[in-house]
Design an enzyme around this catalytic site. Structure first.
Site, PDB file in Angstrom:
ATOM      1  N   MET A   6       0.855  -1.189   0.000  1.00 14.16           N
ATOM      2  CA  MET A   6       0.000   0.000   0.000  1.00 14.16           C
ATOM      3  C   MET A   6       0.884   1.229   0.000  1.00 14.16           C
ATOM      4  O   MET A   6       1.750   1.384   0.867  1.00 14.16           O
ATOM      5  CB  MET A   6      -0.928  -0.006   1.224  1.00 14.16           C
ATOM      6  CG  MET A   6      -2.010  -1.071   1.172  1.00 14.16           C
ATOM      7  SD  MET A   6      -3.109  -1.058   2.623  1.00 14.16           S
ATOM      8  CE  MET A   6      -2.048  -1.906   3.826  1.00 14.16           C
ATOM      9  N   CYS A  64      -3.284  -2.109  -9.794  1.00 14.63           N
ATOM     10  CA  CYS A  64      -3.510  -0.733  -9.373  1.00 14.63           C
ATOM     11  C   CYS A  64      -4.564  -0.071 -10.266  1.00 14.63           C
ATOM     12  O   CYS A  64      -4.446  -0.104 -11.495  1.00 14.63           O
ATOM     13  CB  CYS A  64      -2.213   0.059  -9.433  1.00 14.63           C
ATOM     14  SG  CYS A  64      -2.388   1.742  -8.807  1.00 14.63           S
TER      15      CYS A  64
END
Length: 378
Positions: free
Chosen positions: A26, A110
């Site tokens: 992250m 992503c």
């Protein structure tokens, strides 16, 4: 709560974890300080923030700060983003030659516009020949290092790519495949489609681990995902924000042991302070204390902490000030029953930004012009 009998230790190449859990990369979160905090709770694979192949090859200082590892991290897991097979191969060779990591994860999941508009992340598996060349370039240059692939269901409901991408990745030599069971158009909204994880597990060879990602906010969620999908392990992202002890819960749950008691507010405060110290060790005193600010709301979610104290904690400038403010909390306050569930960014579904004419030909292997991100952290 007992562990499902089908769950085995998770093997990725030569590395084995008795707890089949992976910390998802992250941006701005999974730095060395946060990874240590989570590793102290339980076993698993803990992956650093995503970096770009170009940033690594060009020796970008920010990239090298982002891949800092603790001496006792084992395996050292690094996630790479790239859209050019040549750059990906060069980056992986550098990792091997400089002994920068033990495991390489590749980002094809992503959904953020600055990535998809260049054909990267969740947009890339649609270009199946280009996708295959990128994965193969990584595997062929990785030597003994296992290479894994993380992806999404597809671009949107009209363009699912995960089943083909999973087969292509395995054929190219991927050691494991992880699926975030949302499309890029969903971003982090709505509910993850765990049935897609089950379909991917059924479609790939049994010896290749398939990992499920999406809506793991508790140990019960992890066991439920494994039971529902047959996946070989889970990938945890937003569920551990402000809750690094989730990894202790997961270790206990998969071992069939009772879960640890939920922390009191005093124990949460001690963990928050530990997080701040680790960030300072990793980033330096000033940047580390500033970085912990964004975690405070997650740690305190559901607790009866007044708005003024929350505001002051969100502006904290030193460990001494943090200690002074944390001392004002009721250390005996029990963990709130409603603090589980979604945390972190959720947002709304939306149109995926793609390069011009991206959907015209899925077999076009051309690298999009200007596709490689200049910097890491996307």
């Amino acid at each position: 709560m007992s562990a499902p009998t089908a769950v085995r230790p998770l093997r990725i190449g030569p590395y084995v974890s008795d707890t089949p859990v992976v910390l998802a990369p992250m941006a701005g979160i999974t730095n060395a300080g946060f990874r240590r905090l989570c590793r102290e709770q339980g076993s698993g694979f803990y992956v650093c923030e995503m970096i770009t192949s170009r940033g690594l090859v060009e020796k970008n200082p920010l990239t090298f700060r982002m891949i800092a590892m603790d001496p006792d991290e084992n395996p050292r897991s690094m996630q790479l983003y790239g859209v050019d097979p040549a750059a990906m191969g060069q980056a992986v060779r550098m990792i091997v030659e400089r002994d920068l990591a033990d495991h390489i994860d590749m980002n094809f999941g992503c959904p953020v516009p600055k990535v998809t508009r260049r054909g990267g992340g969740a947009a890339l598996p649609y270009k199946r020949r280009l996708f295959e060349r990128i994965v193969r370039a990584a595997v062929e240059n990785a030597g003994r290092l296992p290479v894994t692939v993380k992806m999404r269901i597809g671009i949107d409901d009209e363009h699912h790519t995960y089943l083909n991408a999973g087969r292509v990745a395995v054929d190219a030599g991927a050691a494991a495949v992880a699926l975030h069971a949302r499309t890029a158009a969903q971003r982090y909204s709505g509910t993850a489609d765990w049935a897609a994880i089950a379909r991917l597990r059924d479609a790939l060879p049994a010896e290749v681990p398939v990992l499920g990602n999406g809506d793991i906010f508790s140990a019960a969620d992890a066991l439920a995902m494994v039971a529902a999908t047959g996946c070989d392990g889970v990938v945890v992202g937003r569920g551990c924000l402000g809750r690094p002890w989730l990894f202790a819960d997961l270790e206990a749950a998969f071992a069939g042991r009772p879960l640890p008691a939920p922390p009191t507010l005093g124990q949460v405060a001690a963990t928050l302070r530990r997080h701040a110290v680790l960030l300072q060790e990793h980033m330096g005193p000033d940047k580390g204390i500033r970085d912990v600010r964004k975690h405070i709301a997650w740690y305190l979610k559901g607790f009866p902490v007044g708005p003024e104290l929350r505001r002051r904690l969100g502006l904290v400038c030193s460990i001494d000030e943090l200690d002074e403010l944390l001392a004002q909390l009721d250390v005996h306050e029990p963990f709130p029953a409603d603090a589980d569930g979604p945390r972190g960014r959720q947002g709304s579904p939306g149109r995926v930004v793609l390069p011009e004419r991206w959907l015209d030909d899925p077999d076009d292997p051309a690298v999009p012009f200007g596709a490689e991100l200049e910097h890491s952290g996307g």
